[in-house]
Design a protein around this motif. Structure first.
Motif, PDB file in Angstrom:
ATOM      1  N   GLY A  70      -8.895   4.987  12.425  1.00 48.57           N
ATOM      2  CA  GLY A  70      -8.933   6.349  11.924  1.00 48.57           C
ATOM      3  C   GLY A  70      -7.574   7.005  11.747  1.00 48.57           C
ATOM      4  N   THR A  71      -6.497   6.340  12.138  1.00 48.88           N
ATOM      5  CA  THR A  71      -5.163   6.912  11.981  1.00 48.88           C
ATOM      6  C   THR A  71      -4.659   6.710  10.558  1.00 48.88           C
ATOM      7  OG1 THR A  71      -4.119   4.850  12.723  1.00 48.88           O
ATOM      8  CG2 THR A  71      -4.658   6.488  14.410  1.00 48.88           C
ATOM      9  N   ALA A  72      -3.547   7.421  10.208  1.00 43.22           N
ATOM     10  CA  ALA A  72      -2.966   7.282   8.871  1.00 43.22           C
ATOM     11  C   ALA A  72      -2.416   5.876   8.657  1.00 43.22           C
ATOM     12  CB  ALA A  72      -1.854   8.319   8.682  1.00 43.22           C
ATOM     13  N   CYS A  73      -1.860   5.291   9.713  1.00 40.12           N
ATOM     14  CA  CYS A  73      -1.344   3.917   9.616  1.00 40.12           C
ATOM     15  C   CYS A  73      -2.469   2.943   9.294  1.00 40.12           C
ATOM     16  CB  CYS A  73      -0.660   3.546  10.929  1.00 40.12           C
ATOM     17  SG  CYS A  73      -0.076   1.827  11.005  1.00 40.12           S
ATOM     18  N   HIS A  74      -3.619   3.145   9.931  1.00 43.33           N
ATOM     19  CA  HIS A  74      -4.754   2.257   9.683  1.00 43.33           C
ATOM     20  C   HIS A  74      -5.263   2.377   8.257  1.00 43.33           C
ATOM     21  CE1 HIS A  74      -9.075   1.079   9.893  1.00 43.33           C
ATOM     22  NE2 HIS A  74      -8.578   0.100  10.603  1.00 43.33           N
ATOM     23  N   LYS A  75      -5.284   3.595   7.719  1.00 49.60           N
ATOM     24  CA  LYS A  75      -5.735   3.800   6.341  1.00 49.60           C
ATOM     25  C   LYS A  75      -4.782   3.142   5.344  1.00 49.60           C
ATOM     26  CE  LYS A  75      -8.119   8.143   7.407  1.00 49.60           C
ATOM     27  NZ  LYS A  75      -8.173   9.609   7.167  1.00 49.60           N
ATOM     28  N   VAL A  76      -3.471   3.290   5.595  1.00 52.89           N
ATOM     29  CA  VAL A  76      -2.486   2.656   4.708  1.00 52.89           C
ATOM     30  C   VAL A  76      -2.614   1.143   4.762  1.00 52.89           C
ATOM     31  CG1 VAL A  76      -0.026   2.334   4.291  1.00 52.89           C
ATOM     32  CG2 VAL A  76      -0.896   4.602   4.847  1.00 52.89           C
ATOM     33  N   ARG A  78      -5.263  -0.593   5.417  1.00 49.77           N
ATOM     34  CA  ARG A  78      -6.470  -1.009   4.712  1.00 49.77           C
ATOM     35  C   ARG A  78      -6.214  -1.101   3.215  1.00 49.77           C
ATOM     36  NH1 ARG A  78     -11.734   2.278   6.259  1.00 49.77           N
ATOM     37  NH2 ARG A  78     -12.486   0.839   4.663  1.00 49.77           N
ATOM     38  N   VAL A  79      -5.407  -0.194   2.674  1.00 43.83           N
ATOM     39  CA  VAL A  79      -5.066  -0.256   1.257  1.00 43.83           C
ATOM     40  C   VAL A  79      -4.229  -1.499   0.965  1.00 43.83           C
ATOM     41  CG1 VAL A  79      -3.809   0.897  -0.611  1.00 43.83           C
ATOM     42  CG2 VAL A  79      -5.196   2.250   0.987  1.00 43.83           C
ATOM     43  N   VAL A  80      -3.304  -1.814   1.888  1.00 46.94           N
ATOM     44  CA  VAL A  80      -2.469  -3.010   1.703  1.00 46.94           C
ATOM     45  C   VAL A  80      -3.336  -4.266   1.725  1.00 46.94           C
ATOM     46  CG1 VAL A  80      -0.620  -4.393   2.720  1.00 46.94           C
ATOM     47  CG2 VAL A  80      -0.411  -1.899   2.647  1.00 46.94           C
ATOM     48  N   MET A  81      -4.272  -4.346   2.662  1.00 57.06           N
ATOM     49  CA  MET A  81      -5.141  -5.519   2.739  1.00 57.06           C
ATOM     50  C   MET A  81      -6.129  -5.574   1.585  1.00 57.06           C
ATOM     51  SD  MET A  81      -4.045  -7.173   5.285  1.00 57.06           S
ATOM     52  CE  MET A  81      -5.332  -8.408   5.288  1.00 57.06           C
ATOM     53  N   TRP A  82      -6.370  -4.436   0.946  1.00 59.41           N
ATOM     54  CA  TRP A  82      -7.251  -4.412  -0.227  1.00 59.41           C
ATOM     55  C   TRP A  82      -6.622  -5.153  -1.406  1.00 59.41           C
ATOM     56  CZ3 TRP A  82      -6.587  -1.790  -4.999  1.00 59.41           C
ATOM     57  CH2 TRP A  82      -7.723  -1.776  -5.820  1.00 59.41           C
ATOM     58  N   ILE A  83      -5.287  -5.201  -1.447  1.00 64.18           N
ATOM     59  CA  ILE A  83      -4.583  -5.893  -2.533  1.00 64.18           C
ATOM     60  C   ILE A  83      -4.583  -7.387  -2.215  1.00 64.18           C
ATOM     61  CG2 ILE A  83      -2.454  -6.029  -3.889  1.00 64.18           C
ATOM     62  CD1 ILE A  83      -1.764  -3.229  -2.946  1.00 64.18           C
ATOM     63  N   ASP A  84      -5.614  -8.060  -2.590  1.00 60.11           N
ATOM     64  CA  ASP A  84      -5.745  -9.487  -2.315  1.00 60.11           C
ATOM     65  C   ASP A  84      -6.611 -10.122  -3.392  1.00 60.11           C
ATOM     66  OD1 ASP A  84      -5.398 -11.875  -1.081  1.00 60.11           O
ATOM     67  OD2 ASP A  84      -6.660 -11.459   0.652  1.00 60.11           O
ATOM     68  N   ASN A  85      -6.561 -11.458  -3.433  1.00 58.27           N
ATOM     69  CA  ASN A  85      -7.342 -12.239  -4.397  1.00 58.27           C
ATOM     70  C   ASN A  85      -7.040 -11.807  -5.835  1.00 58.27           C
ATOM     71  OD1 ASN A  85      -8.416 -13.630  -2.214  1.00 58.27           O
ATOM     72  ND2 ASN A  85     -10.221 -12.336  -2.080  1.00 58.27           N
ATOM     73  N   TRP A  86      -8.045 -11.357  -6.586  1.00 59.81           N
ATOM     74  CA  TRP A  86      -7.827 -11.080  -8.006  1.00 59.81           C
ATOM     75  C   TRP A  86      -6.878  -9.905  -8.212  1.00 59.81           C
ATOM     76  CZ3 TRP A  86      -9.072  -6.366 -10.135  1.00 59.81           C
ATOM     77  CH2 TRP A  86      -9.927  -5.540  -9.397  1.00 59.81           C
TER      78      TRP A  86
END
Length: 205
Positions: A70-76, A78-86
């Motif tokens: 729930g912290t700002a670091c965790h949200k950022v 999650r966005v970084v890990m979203w950039i994967d695969n395609w």
């Protein structure tokens, strides 16, 4: 049709290795280009090398990430890990376009550009591998369920059910009665029912 299962087994490993090699080539060619050939292209390659190195290290950093839920670091993150695969594959291909804009004066930039394209294509194929693995897992679970679908839980057997009647069936050990024994002997011709000298039938009761 023979499926190349070994290729899909090591597909992620090959993709990771090529991504790391791409980052190394970007660093090497970027430093060489910025010092002797073209400062602008060299600076661009250095920036792309930083981005590529960070994205290729995310799968290692994710194992030791300590951002609270729930912290700002965790949200950022999650966005970084979203950039994967395609998504990472499309990003790599887009970053490679600049490497081919001036191949005559900056011919060395073509090499990391080719690495970026190849690595991007592998990440695009990794999306298909993920979808294929999910289908294989679902089909395996469906086969395991259908294999046990016809079996009943022994705990569900209740008294009076067919299984209970079979399990509690007993073999009768009652001896035949005297009248029945005499009828069988007469039918076999061993004794004559009118013969008074015939031996007495022992009482079996």
């Amino acid at each position: 049709m023979v499926q190349c299962t070994w290729m899909w087994t090591y597909y992620t490993l090959v993709t990771r290795i090529l991504g790391i090699l791409t980052a190394i080539v970007l660093w090497g060619v970027g430093v060489e280009t910025i010092t002797s050939i073209n400062v602008g292209i060299g600076l661009y390659l250095i920036i792309v090398a930083i981005v590529t190195s960070f994205l290729e290290a995310t799968f290692l950093l994710d194992k030791c990430a300590c951002c609270g839920e729930g912290t700002a670091c965790h949200k950022v993150w999650r966005v970084v890990m979203w950039i994967d695969n395609w998504k990472k594959g499309i990003l790599y291909i887009l970053l490679s376009i600049v490497c081919f804009l001036n191949p005559i004066s900056s011919w060395m930039a073509v090499i990391p550009g080719l690495f970026l394209i190849l690595s991007g294509l592998l990440y695009l194929g990794r999306t298909y591998k993920k979808h294929r693995d999910e289908q294989t897992r679902e089909s395996a679970q469906g086969e395991a369920y259908s294999r046990w679908e016809g079996f009943e839980d022994p705990a569900e057997f209740t008294p009076g059910s067919p299984a209970d009647e079979i399990g509690t069936a007993q073999i009768s050990t009652e001896l035949p009665s005297e009248d029945k024994f005499e009828e069988e002997m007469e039918a076999d011709g061993d004794i004559d029912a009118t013969d008074e000298t015939a031996p007495a039938i022992p009482n079996r009761q």
